[in-house]
Design a protein around this motif. Structure first.
Motif, short mmCIF file in Angstrom:
data_model
loop_
_atom_site.label_atom_id
_atom_site.label_comp_id
_atom_site.label_asym_id
_atom_site.label_seq_id
_atom_site.Cartn_x
_atom_site.Cartn_y
_atom_site.Cartn_z
N VAL A 1 0.85 -1.20 0.00
CA VAL A 1 0.00 0.00 0.00
C VAL A 1 0.88 1.24 0.00
O VAL A 1 1.68 1.44 0.93
CB VAL A 1 -0.92 0.03 1.22
CG1 VAL A 1 -1.79 1.29 1.21
CG2 VAL A 1 -1.79 -1.24 1.27
N ALA A 2 0.77 2.07 -1.03
CA ALA A 2 1.47 3.34 -1.10
C ALA A 2 0.51 4.45 -0.67
O ALA A 2 -0.57 4.58 -1.25
CB ALA A 2 1.99 3.59 -2.51
N VAL A 3 0.91 5.21 0.33
CA VAL A 3 0.04 6.27 0.87
C VAL A 3 0.61 7.62 0.44
O VAL A 3 1.68 8.03 0.87
CB VAL A 3 -0.05 6.20 2.40
CG1 VAL A 3 -1.06 7.24 2.91
CG2 VAL A 3 -0.44 4.80 2.86
N GLN A 4 -0.13 8.28 -0.44
CA GLN A 4 0.25 9.62 -0.91
C GLN A 4 -0.47 10.63 -0.02
O GLN A 4 -1.68 10.77 -0.08
CB GLN A 4 -0.16 9.79 -2.38
CG GLN A 4 0.11 11.17 -2.96
CD GLN A 4 -0.27 11.24 -4.42
OE1 GLN A 4 0.26 10.50 -5.23
NE2 GLN A 4 -1.19 12.13 -4.76
N HIS B 1 5.14 5.45 2.39
CA HIS B 1 4.66 6.84 2.46
C HIS B 1 5.45 7.70 1.48
O HIS B 1 6.67 7.57 1.36
CB HIS B 1 4.84 7.38 3.88
CG HIS B 1 4.58 8.87 3.99
ND1 HIS B 1 5.54 9.82 3.69
CD2 HIS B 1 3.47 9.55 4.36
CE1 HIS B 1 5.02 11.04 3.86
NE2 HIS B 1 3.77 10.90 4.28
N TYR B 2 4.72 8.58 0.78
CA TYR B 2 5.39 9.60 -0.03
C TYR B 2 4.48 10.81 -0.15
O TYR B 2 3.26 10.71 0.05
CB TYR B 2 5.77 9.06 -1.42
CG TYR B 2 4.60 8.80 -2.34
CD1 TYR B 2 4.16 9.75 -3.24
CD2 TYR B 2 3.91 7.57 -2.30
CE1 TYR B 2 3.09 9.52 -4.09
CE2 TYR B 2 2.85 7.32 -3.15
CZ TYR B 2 2.43 8.30 -4.04
OH TYR B 2 1.37 8.07 -4.87
N THR B 3 5.04 11.96 -0.46
CA THR B 3 4.26 13.16 -0.71
C THR B 3 4.10 13.33 -2.23
O THR B 3 4.89 12.82 -3.02
CB THR B 3 4.94 14.40 -0.11
OG1 THR B 3 6.31 14.44 -0.55
CG2 THR B 3 4.91 14.34 1.41
N ASP C 1 -0.01 -2.58 -4.84
CA ASP C 1 -1.36 -3.09 -5.07
C ASP C 1 -2.40 -2.00 -4.94
O ASP C 1 -3.44 -2.03 -5.60
CB ASP C 1 -1.68 -4.20 -4.07
CG ASP C 1 -0.74 -5.38 -4.18
OD1 ASP C 1 -0.72 -6.01 -5.25
OD2 ASP C 1 -0.02 -5.67 -3.21
N VAL C 2 -2.13 -1.04 -4.05
CA VAL C 2 -3.08 0.03 -3.73
C VAL C 2 -2.32 1.33 -3.57
O VAL C 2 -1.23 1.35 -2.98
CB VAL C 2 -3.83 -0.27 -2.42
CG1 VAL C 2 -4.85 0.85 -2.11
CG2 VAL C 2 -4.52 -1.62 -2.46
#
Length: 319
Positions: free
Chosen positions: A5-8, A38-40, A83-84
């Motif tokens: 899961v990548a959280v922008q 995590h990334y911005t 995946d997300v």
């Protein structure tokens, strides 16, 4: 099956974990065994058909000040290795935000992006709601002072707010005498290039502004947000307070009207705002909030409902 899961989102250092919906989603994902990055949004990159971000593996813990731990940053290919993608950075809904939706749209056929980036781009909160004008208070969108004055004469008191504002910022109540309306429109016209939203003032706002959260088109819960002393704004970000609530028949009618379109557009996590049990004012799709307060009052696991829906969506893509 564990997901990547990548959280922008905005920088983790500055969030208040006691009420932050994105952090609650991250805690819930981690508890399910999903791997978080995590990334911005300013770390998005594109080349030769690939969209990637310089992202940090992250673990989270519900302890303010020690609530996250980063691993070494990697170049995460969002179309191949994730995946997300949770697109959860806060507005403003500006060209930077819009550009991020265009980039993420390029991987949305391979990676589930929540909410769908093209749909987010095409559903600005205070504009898409016009599709449901039958549920809205009387509304004018304009830059013209004469039009605003005529609307004020018709409705007695009005509220003026930026068309792409967020978090309760820059919302002004203008009384029947119209004092300062011309100065306010002048400032808005200098500050914003787009038109502004003008609505009939709803005295019922003194009894709160209800935030209703819908997950994949279904009602997950609601809170009533009460304005602070001397305020008409009830947003929690500007000092409003939350209380337990139930939905009215009219509010359920609004949710039922929205549900098919939310599902069709891939808008999985949405928060709508309703005043007085009947007046729809916004459909929040960019970075909706409220799930922590709903869970506190109702004892429901809204974050879990969202992950259930996400996991179903990933499974459907995999066949």
């Amino acid at each position: 099956m564990p997901l990547t899961v990548a959280v922008q989102m905005d920088p983790l250092e500055g969030i208040n974990i006691a009420g932050d919906s994105t952090f609650a989603l991250m805690v819930s994902a981690q508890a399910r065994g999903h791997r978080l990055f995590h990334y911005t949004a300013d770390r998005l990159n594109y080349s030769a058909g690939r969209v990637w971000a310089r992202a940090n593996p992250v673990t989270v813990e519900p302890v303010q000040g020690a609530h996250f731990r980063f691993g070494k940053a990697v170049g995460l290919d969002l179309g191949e290795d994730a995946d997300v993608v949770l697109m959860r950075q806060d507005p403003p809904f500006d060209l930077g935000y819009i550009t991020a939706t265009h980039l993420l749209e390029r991987i949305a056929d391979r990676t589930l992006v929540v909410n769908d980036p093209a749909s987010v781009r095409n559903a600005p909160e205070k504009l898409w709601v016009l599709d449901y004008a039958r549920f809205m208070p009387p509304t004018l969108i304009t830059r013209e002072l004469d039009e605003a004055r005529a609307f004020l004469r018709e409705h007695g008191e009005i509220v003026v707010k930026p068309l792409h504002g967020n978090g309760g910022k820059a919302i002004f109540h203008v009384r029947a005498d119209g004092e300062n309306l011309s100065a306010l429109m002048e400032v808005f016209n200098v500050q914003y290039r787009e038109p502004h939203m003008v609505q009939a003032f709803l005295p019922a706002v003194a009894k709160g502004d209800k935030r209703i959260v819908l997950v994949d088109g279904e009602v997950a819960g609601a809170i009533n947000r009460m304005p602070g002393a001397g305020e008409i704004r009830s947003n929690l970000a500007v000092g409003g307070s939350a209380e337990k609530t139930e939905l009215t028949a009219r509010e359920r009618e609004i949710c039922d009207a929205l549900a098919p379109e939310l599902k069709r557009r891939g808008l999985l996590f949405v928060g709508i705002d309703v005043i007085g049990g009947e007046w729809l004012t916004e459909i929040n799709v960019t970075s909706p909030t409220g799930i922590v307060a709903i869970e506190r009052f109702d004892g429901t696991d809204v974050a879990g409902m969202i992950w259930d829906a996400i996991e179903r969506g990933v499974a459907e893509r995999r066949g």
